[in-house]
Design a protein around this motif. Structure first.
Motif, PDB file in Angstrom:
ATOM      1  N   LYS A 111       0.795  -1.219   0.000  1.00 22.72           N
ATOM      2  CA  LYS A 111       0.000   0.000   0.000  1.00 22.72           C
ATOM      3  C   LYS A 111       0.833   1.277   0.000  1.00 22.72           C
ATOM      4  O   LYS A 111       0.282   2.377   0.076  1.00 22.72           O
ATOM      5  CB  LYS A 111      -0.917   0.011   1.233  1.00 22.72           C
ATOM      6  N   CYS A 112       2.160   1.168  -0.048  1.00 27.47           N
ATOM      7  CA  CYS A 112       2.989   2.362   0.063  1.00 27.47           C
ATOM      8  C   CYS A 112       4.322   2.179  -0.648  1.00 27.47           C
ATOM      9  O   CYS A 112       4.690   1.061  -1.035  1.00 27.47           O
ATOM     10  CB  CYS A 112       3.220   2.718   1.528  1.00 27.47           C
ATOM     11  N   LYS A 113       5.047   3.276  -0.797  1.00 24.51           N
ATOM     12  CA  LYS A 113       6.408   3.247  -1.323  1.00 24.51           C
ATOM     13  C   LYS A 113       7.421   3.081  -0.197  1.00 24.51           C
ATOM     14  O   LYS A 113       8.429   2.400  -0.359  1.00 24.51           O
ATOM     15  CB  LYS A 113       6.691   4.531  -2.101  1.00 24.51           C
ATOM     16  N   ASP A 114       7.156   3.745   0.922  1.00 23.80           N
ATOM     17  CA  ASP A 114       8.053   3.689   2.072  1.00 23.80           C
ATOM     18  C   ASP A 114       7.247   3.399   3.325  1.00 23.80           C
ATOM     19  O   ASP A 114       6.221   4.053   3.580  1.00 23.80           O
ATOM     20  CB  ASP A 114       8.797   5.019   2.251  1.00 23.80           C
ATOM     21  N   LEU A 115       7.725   2.441   4.110  1.00 24.08           N
ATOM     22  CA  LEU A 115       7.068   2.049   5.351  1.00 24.08           C
ATOM     23  C   LEU A 115       8.017   2.285   6.514  1.00 24.08           C
ATOM     24  O   LEU A 115       9.157   1.806   6.502  1.00 24.08           O
ATOM     25  CB  LEU A 115       6.668   0.579   5.290  1.00 24.08           C
TER      26      LEU A 115
END
Length: 233
Positions: free
Chosen positions: A141-145
């Protein structure tokens, strides 16, 4: 490695957190300075996020509690858009009352959240029995977690925690990591931290008292890029 204690009863249900956020008894979130704790963690996390201050993307706070991290992130990233997600409907209702003018707040599960640029999850993962799978799903769901958790919490863990984390927990995802101490965000908090930790650690050995190493306020922040999630499949 993760110290997996998920075979113990996990009290972290939606009903449990709805009660903690909405009740007014001595065990409630607010009665136990939960809002201050969120701010304490957020002030340290925001200093370690690897985006320029003119970042224009979307930051999602997963497990946002009563939303108190959002203004801190907003101050650092005034051009970003913010979403707060929590399992508790009671928490989200309060978030909308407090900070609905600067963020969108939703009660969603991990598979229903919108895709965003950055997800920050502060002191949530240690509550989840299925934490590895949860990270896998967030990375979709994201590029960076960014994941902040207590560092090397020893058994017996806090009654709400079912996992403990160290520097190597997410090596399989090539995670960057940093260990730090959450001292506080006011002068008095920071001063008390130095007195209680460094100063008292000088005399603790003379009384055969173990050195204080930070407790739950000793944190580790993992930064995982989503393209590295392919190793999970």
């Amino acid at each position: 490695m993760i110290q997996d204690l998920s075979n113990i009863d996990n009290i972290n249900s939606k009903e449990y957190w709805d009660d903690r956020f909405s009740s007014t008894n001595g065990k409630s979130w607010r009665a136990n300075s939960g809002e201050n704790q969120t701010k304490l963690f957020a002030y340290e996390i925001v200093k370690r996020l690897k985006m320029d201050t003119d970042f224009h993307g979307t930051i999602l706070d997963f497990g946002c509690a009563l939303g108190d991290a959002i203004p801190i992130y907003k101050e650092r990233y005034p051009n970003a858009q913010f979403i707060g997600i929590d399992i508790s409907t009671s928490a989200i209702n309060i978030c909308n009352q407090k900070f609905g003018n600067i963020a969108t707040f939703l009660t969603e599960d991990v598979d229903s959240i919108p895709s965003v640029d950055v997800i920050v999850m502060s002191n949530v993962l240690e509550h989840l029995s299925d934490d590895k799978d949860f990270v896998k799903r967030l990375l979709r769901k994201c590029k960076d977690l960014y994941i902040a958790v207590p560092y090397e919490e020893k058994a017996p863990l806090h009654e709400e925690h079912v996992n403990s984390y160290n520097l190597h927990t997410f090596d399989y995802l090539n995670a960057e990591k940093e260990v730090y101490l959450c001292r506080g965000y006011t002068f008095s908090q920071i001063l008390k931290s130095y007195i209680y930790i460094e100063l008292k650690n000088i005399i603790r050995p003379f009384f055969k008292v173990p050195l204080y190493k930070g407790g739950l306020n000793r944190q580790i922040l993992f930064h995982i890029k989503s393209q590295e999630a392919s190793v999970l499949h």
